[in-house]
Design a protein around this motif. Structure first.
Motif, PDB file in Angstrom:
ATOM      1  N   PHE A  81       0.827  -1.209   0.000  1.00  0.00           N
ATOM      2  CA  PHE A  81       0.000   0.000   0.000  1.00  0.00           C
ATOM      3  C   PHE A  81       0.863   1.260   0.000  1.00  0.00           C
ATOM      4  CE2 PHE A  81      -2.351   3.329   2.261  1.00  0.00           C
ATOM      5  CZ  PHE A  81      -3.496   3.399   1.483  1.00  0.00           C
ATOM      6  N   LEU A  82       1.843   1.315   0.893  1.00  0.00           N
ATOM      7  CA  LEU A  82       2.689   2.506   0.989  1.00  0.00           C
ATOM      8  C   LEU A  82       3.554   2.700  -0.247  1.00  0.00           C
ATOM      9  CD1 LEU A  82       3.774   2.341   4.734  1.00  0.00           C
ATOM     10  CD2 LEU A  82       2.202   3.976   3.670  1.00  0.00           C
ATOM     11  N   ASP A  83       4.025   1.606  -0.832  1.00  0.00           N
ATOM     12  CA  ASP A  83       4.817   1.711  -2.060  1.00  0.00           C
ATOM     13  C   ASP A  83       4.007   2.349  -3.185  1.00  0.00           C
ATOM     14  OD1 ASP A  83       7.111   0.668  -0.981  1.00  0.00           O
ATOM     15  OD2 ASP A  83       6.884  -1.310  -1.891  1.00  0.00           O
ATOM     16  N   ARG A  84       2.728   2.055  -3.229  1.00  0.00           N
ATOM     17  CA  ARG A  84       1.888   2.562  -4.317  1.00  0.00           C
ATOM     18  C   ARG A  84       1.293   3.937  -4.019  1.00  0.00           C
ATOM     19  NH1 ARG A  84       0.194   0.244  -9.274  1.00  0.00           N
ATOM     20  NH2 ARG A  84       1.667  -1.274  -8.484  1.00  0.00           N
ATOM     21  N   PHE A  85       0.849   4.162  -2.779  1.00  0.00           N
ATOM     22  CA  PHE A  85       0.089   5.375  -2.468  1.00  0.00           C
ATOM     23  C   PHE A  85       0.824   6.365  -1.567  1.00  0.00           C
ATOM     24  CE2 PHE A  85      -3.060   1.959  -3.176  1.00  0.00           C
ATOM     25  CZ  PHE A  85      -3.640   2.464  -4.330  1.00  0.00           C
ATOM     26  N   GLY A  86       1.918   5.940  -0.972  1.00  0.00           N
ATOM     27  CA  GLY A  86       2.671   6.825  -0.083  1.00  0.00           C
ATOM     28  C   GLY A  86       1.925   7.091   1.215  1.00  0.00           C
ATOM     29  N   SER A  87       2.512   7.938   2.031  1.00  0.00           N
ATOM     30  CA  SER A  87       1.936   8.225   3.350  1.00  0.00           C
ATOM     31  C   SER A  87       0.619   8.985   3.252  1.00  0.00           C
ATOM     32  CB  SER A  87       2.939   8.985   4.220  1.00  0.00           C
ATOM     33  OG  SER A  87       3.280  10.215   3.609  1.00  0.00           O
ATOM     34  N   GLU A  88       0.360   9.614   2.111  1.00  0.00           N
ATOM     35  CA  GLU A  88      -0.912  10.325   1.912  1.00  0.00           C
ATOM     36  C   GLU A  88      -2.101   9.389   2.112  1.00  0.00           C
ATOM     37  OE1 GLU A  88      -3.338  11.679  -1.959  1.00  0.00           O
ATOM     38  OE2 GLU A  88      -1.354  12.583  -1.779  1.00  0.00           O
ATOM     39  N   GLY A  89      -1.954   8.140   1.667  1.00  0.00           N
ATOM     40  CA  GLY A  89      -3.027   7.166   1.767  1.00  0.00           C
ATOM     41  C   GLY A  89      -3.374   6.773   3.195  1.00  0.00           C
ATOM     42  N   LEU A  90      -2.495   7.049   4.125  1.00  0.00           N
ATOM     43  CA  LEU A  90      -2.745   6.678   5.515  1.00  0.00           C
ATOM     44  C   LEU A  90      -3.916   7.441   6.123  1.00  0.00           C
ATOM     45  CD1 LEU A  90       0.938   6.501   6.804  1.00  0.00           C
ATOM     46  CD2 LEU A  90      -0.544   4.574   6.152  1.00  0.00           C
ATOM     47  N   ASP A  91      -4.252   8.573   5.546  1.00  0.00           N
ATOM     48  CA  ASP A  91      -5.341   9.401   6.068  1.00  0.00           C
ATOM     49  C   ASP A  91      -6.672   9.156   5.365  1.00  0.00           C
ATOM     50  OD1 ASP A  91      -3.703  10.738   7.948  1.00  0.00           O
ATOM     51  OD2 ASP A  91      -2.971  12.079   6.376  1.00  0.00           O
ATOM     52  N   TRP A  92      -6.698   8.249   4.399  1.00  0.00           N
ATOM     53  CA  TRP A  92      -7.917   7.997   3.642  1.00  0.00           C
ATOM     54  C   TRP A  92      -8.924   7.192   4.454  1.00  0.00           C
ATOM     55  CZ3 TRP A  92      -5.311   5.918  -1.436  1.00  0.00           C
ATOM     56  CH2 TRP A  92      -4.668   6.979  -2.089  1.00  0.00           C
ATOM     57  N   ASP A  93     -10.177   7.359   4.098  1.00  0.00           N
ATOM     58  CA  ASP A  93     -11.270   6.574   4.659  1.00  0.00           C
ATOM     59  C   ASP A  93     -11.117   5.113   4.220  1.00  0.00           C
ATOM     60  OD1 ASP A  93     -14.113   6.773   5.877  1.00  0.00           O
ATOM     61  OD2 ASP A  93     -14.404   5.634   4.010  1.00  0.00           O
ATOM     62  N   PRO A  94     -11.493   4.164   5.057  1.00  0.00           N
ATOM     63  CA  PRO A  94     -11.367   2.748   4.678  1.00  0.00           C
ATOM     64  C   PRO A  94     -12.036   2.395   3.345  1.00  0.00           C
ATOM     65  CG  PRO A  94     -11.812   2.897   7.006  1.00  0.00           C
ATOM     66  CD  PRO A  94     -11.931   4.292   6.447  1.00  0.00           C
ATOM     67  N   SER A  95     -13.176   2.997   3.054  1.00  0.00           N
ATOM     68  CA  SER A  95     -13.833   2.684   1.779  1.00  0.00           C
ATOM     69  C   SER A  95     -13.026   3.218   0.595  1.00  0.00           C
ATOM     70  CB  SER A  95     -15.262   3.235   1.747  1.00  0.00           C
ATOM     71  OG  SER A  95     -15.266   4.638   1.904  1.00  0.00           O
ATOM     72  N   THR A  96     -12.376   4.351   0.774  1.00  0.00           N
ATOM     73  CA  THR A  96     -11.504   4.900  -0.264  1.00  0.00           C
ATOM     74  C   THR A  96     -10.294   3.997  -0.458  1.00  0.00           C
ATOM     75  OG1 THR A  96     -12.199   7.154   0.273  1.00  0.00           O
ATOM     76  CG2 THR A  96     -10.145   6.912  -0.971  1.00  0.00           C
ATOM     77  N   ILE A  97      -9.734   3.532   0.638  1.00  0.00           N
ATOM     78  CA  ILE A  97      -8.583   2.624   0.568  1.00  0.00           C
ATOM     79  C   ILE A  97      -8.963   1.369  -0.207  1.00  0.00           C
ATOM     80  CG2 ILE A  97      -7.118   1.094   1.962  1.00  0.00           C
ATOM     81  CD1 ILE A  97      -6.996   3.385   4.041  1.00  0.00           C
ATOM     82  N   ALA A  98     -10.096   0.784   0.127  1.00  0.00           N
ATOM     83  CA  ALA A  98     -10.536  -0.442  -0.556  1.00  0.00           C
ATOM     84  C   ALA A  98     -10.717  -0.192  -2.054  1.00  0.00           C
ATOM     85  CB  ALA A  98     -11.834  -0.951   0.062  1.00  0.00           C
ATOM     86  N   LEU A  99     -11.377   0.891  -2.406  1.00  0.00           N
ATOM     87  CA  LEU A  99     -11.598   1.205  -3.820  1.00  0.00           C
ATOM     88  C   LEU A  99     -10.291   1.434  -4.566  1.00  0.00           C
ATOM     89  CD1 LEU A  99     -14.677   3.604  -3.591  1.00  0.00           C
ATOM     90  CD2 LEU A  99     -14.625   1.309  -4.573  1.00  0.00           C
ATOM     91  N   GLU A 100      -9.380   2.171  -3.958  1.00  0.00           N
ATOM     92  CA  GLU A 100      -8.103   2.471  -4.603  1.00  0.00           C
ATOM     93  C   GLU A 100      -7.260   1.207  -4.793  1.00  0.00           C
ATOM     94  OE1 GLU A 100      -6.970   5.246  -6.044  1.00  0.00           O
ATOM     95  OE2 GLU A 100      -8.819   6.293  -5.567  1.00  0.00           O
ATOM     96  N   VAL A 101      -7.223   0.361  -3.765  1.00  0.00           N
ATOM     97  CA  VAL A 101      -6.458  -0.892  -3.872  1.00  0.00           C
ATOM     98  C   VAL A 101      -7.048  -1.770  -4.970  1.00  0.00           C
ATOM     99  CG1 VAL A 101      -5.919  -3.061  -2.680  1.00  0.00           C
ATOM    100  CG2 VAL A 101      -5.544  -0.876  -1.517  1.00  0.00           C
ATOM    101  N   GLU A 102      -8.375  -1.914  -4.975  1.00  0.00           N
ATOM    102  CA  GLU A 102      -9.011  -2.754  -5.992  1.00  0.00           C
ATOM    103  C   GLU A 102      -8.738  -2.232  -7.396  1.00  0.00           C
ATOM    104  OE1 GLU A 102     -12.686  -4.789  -3.600  1.00  0.00           O
ATOM    105  OE2 GLU A 102     -13.122  -2.964  -4.723  1.00  0.00           O
ATOM    106  N   GLU A 103      -8.815  -0.924  -7.558  1.00  0.00           N
ATOM    107  CA  GLU A 103      -8.591  -0.333  -8.881  1.00  0.00           C
ATOM    108  C   GLU A 103      -7.119  -0.406  -9.292  1.00  0.00           C
ATOM    109  OE1 GLU A 103      -8.799   4.122 -10.447  1.00  0.00           O
ATOM    110  OE2 GLU A 103     -10.761   3.326  -9.857  1.00  0.00           O
ATOM    111  N   GLU A 104      -6.236  -0.038  -8.393  1.00  0.00           N
ATOM    112  CA  GLU A 104      -4.811   0.044  -8.725  1.00  0.00           C
ATOM    113  C   GLU A 104      -4.179  -1.332  -8.943  1.00  0.00           C
ATOM    114  OE1 GLU A 104      -1.657   2.357  -9.762  1.00  0.00           O
ATOM    115  OE2 GLU A 104      -3.630   3.094  -9.160  1.00  0.00           O
ATOM    116  N   PHE A 105      -4.605  -2.318  -8.155  1.00  0.00           N
ATOM    117  CA  PHE A 105      -4.011  -3.651  -8.245  1.00  0.00           C
ATOM    118  C   PHE A 105      -4.875  -4.635  -9.035  1.00  0.00           C
ATOM    119  CE2 PHE A 105      -1.999  -1.736  -4.531  1.00  0.00           C
ATOM    120  CZ  PHE A 105      -0.664  -2.002  -4.769  1.00  0.00           C
ATOM    121  N   ASP A 106      -6.027  -4.166  -9.522  1.00  0.00           N
ATOM    122  CA  ASP A 106      -6.933  -4.994 -10.315  1.00  0.00           C
ATOM    123  C   ASP A 106      -7.263  -6.294  -9.587  1.00  0.00           C
ATOM    124  OD1 ASP A 106      -8.543  -5.645 -12.490  1.00  0.00           O
ATOM    125  OD2 ASP A 106      -6.913  -6.655 -13.544  1.00  0.00           O
TER     126      ASP A 106
END
Length: 73
Positions: free
Chosen positions: A24-49
């Motif tokens: 997660f950190l390699d792809r999104f950096g520390s900025e992603g640490l402040d995201w809402d869990p639903s945003t994290i799930a959506l971003e991971v699913e989209e970015e990693f297919d």
């Protein structure tokens, strides 16, 4: 790391939370640490297919909580 290996890491019940956090950190950096869990799930699913299993999201969220816990002792 290849796309297939990364997808398997996200889908496996055996993957440690520290590995998911590193991916997660390699792809999104520390900025992603402040995201809402639903945003994290959506971003991971989209970015990693990948269809992110709830267990993997739970592990990642616990790892993020431990990393960002700023309670004073």
């Amino acid at each position: 790391m290849s796309k297939t290996i990364t997808q398997e890491a996200w889908k496996s019940r055996e993957t440690f939370a520290s590995v998911l956090l590193t991916l997660f950190l390699d792809r999104f950096g520390s900025e992603g640490l402040d995201w809402d869990p639903s945003t994290i799930a959506l971003e991971v699913e989209e970015e990693f297919d990948v269809d992110l299993p709830q267990l993997s999201l739970d592990k990642l969220m616990v790892a993020i909580q431990i990393l960002t816990d700023r309670k004073s002792t």
